[in-house]
Design an enzyme around this catalytic site. Structure first.
Site, PDB file in Angstrom:
ATOM      1  CE  LYS A  97       6.012   3.220   1.099  1.00  0.00           C
ATOM      2  NZ  LYS A  97       6.529   2.356   0.042  1.00  0.00           N
ATOM      3  CE1 TYR A 116       4.196   2.400   4.253  1.00  0.00           C
ATOM      4  CE2 TYR A 116       2.320   3.890   4.524  1.00  0.00           C
ATOM      5  CZ  TYR A 116       3.036   2.983   3.761  1.00  0.00           C
ATOM      6  OH  TYR A 116       2.593   2.664   2.503  1.00  0.00           O
ATOM      7  CB  SER A 122       1.542   5.906   1.289  1.00  0.00           C
ATOM      8  OG  SER A 122       0.524   6.046   2.237  1.00  0.00           O
TER       9      SER A 122
END
Ligand code: UDP
Length: 324
Positions: A144, A140, A116
């Site tokens: 990643k 988050y 991302s």
């Protein structure tokens, strides 16, 4: 080719499965259906299960014998990751480790990872290139980045695709995103246009941009799925491990998206200006030169109107048929 797609019943995964199926690849989807849907898997077989279950994973690998894995299964809601970081580390990091251990055990050497733009955090310059500093500002994004780093330490041929703002749906209205509590701008805009929300809130109008609202690079989900196919073929042709941004290389402000939605859906809807949302970078635009040059990525749907139209048609169906 035999391709295992984890999270293949989810929004982006279902488009990847569709493209793989259309070109005749043998697909097996592994999904716990926590946010995915059975109806979204248009091709191949679906096995319901969780990546924390190493035994089922082993069974799948020994039965299906994948040539490659596309790993899409993850928790993806940024505010939720701030509230429940351990859930995110467990789902996104530990489960990726389980999957990679199984790949090692069964000698699967081609791996595509859904990363991302959140790994960049708040970039100092735009468009953002792949080799720019990585400073995620929420759990988050951190999860990643951890998996990207882990992949670099493994002897597995891999591609990490860093998604920018994914939107839109199938032109024939077969698949798309189906979430009740949508947080993404385009879904919220079309939902408001359809009268499912009272008003569209704009988070911040005092950013250092032309109209004061944030700018994002919106990529149609169909083009993003195509990027995975290109990455897969690149790996099968012996391409070396690499990271690619997935965006178009230009952006639209929140106000531009709102106004375009009103135009495309031919309806006015109320808008309210609110304060900034925590952690929002003012501008986030992909430098997409690398994927265009190395993978010959040629987007077909770089068109905000098309993105909004397909999202709007899909959203209508989701509500009419209660596909949540
Ligand atoms: N946004 C907004 N109102 C909404 C949803 C989003 O103003 O109801 C803004 C958000 O602050 C950001 C942009 O739209 O500047 C894109 O947000 P989204 O959640 O779609 O994607 P993100 O860039 O956070 O991944």
């Amino acid at each position: 080719m035999k391709v295992l797609v984890t999270g293949g019943a989810g929004y982006i995964g279902s488009f990847i499965v569709k493209v793989l199926g259309e070109r005749g690849d043998d697909v097996l989807v592994y999904d716990n259906l926590s946010t995915g849907h059975r109806w979204a898997v248009l091709y191949g077989k679906l096995v319901e299960g969780d990546l924390n279950n190493s035994k089922t994973l082993e069974n799948i690998f020994s039965y299906f014998k994948p040539d490659a894995v596309i790993h899409m299964a993850a928790s993806v809601v940024v505010p939720e990751s701030v509230k429940y970081p351990l859930k995110y580390y467990r789902n996104n990091v530990i489960n990726s480790i389980n999957l990679l251990e199984t790949c090692e055990r069964f000698n699967v050497k081609k791996f595509i990872f859904s990363s991302s733009a959140a790994v960049y955090g708040i970039p100092h310059t735009n468009p953002v290139k792949e080799d720019m500093p990585l400073n995620p500002i929420n759990p988050y994004g951190s999860t990643k980045l951890v998996v990207e780093k882990l992949l670099q330490d493994l002897p597995i041929q891999h591609v990490c695709l860093r998604y920018f703002n994914v939107a839109g749906a199938d032109e024939k209205c077969r698949i798309g995103q189906a979430v009740k509590d949508a947080t993404h701008l385009i879904t919220r805009c079309v939902r408001t246009a359809l009268g499912k929300c009272r008003c569209l809130e704009i988070y911040g109008s005092d950013y250092d941009t032309d109209d004061g609202t944030c700018i994002r690079d919106y990529i149609h989900v169909e083009d993003l799925a195509q990027a995975h196919i290109l990455a897969l073929d690149y790996l099968m042709d012996g391409g070396k491990s690499s990271i690619f941004n997935c965006g178009y290389g230009h952006g639209y402000s929140v106000l531009e998206v709102v106004n375009k939605t009103k135009e495309v859906m031919n309806i006015d809807f109320p808008v309210r200006f609110k304060g900034r949302r925590e952690g929002d970078p003012p501008v986030l635009i992909a430098d997409s030169e690398k994927i265009r040059k190395m993978l010959n990525f040629k987007p077909r749907y770089d068109d905000l109107e098309f993105i909004i139209r397909t999202a709007g048609n899909w959203e209508k169906r989701v509500w009419e048929e209660n596909l949540f």
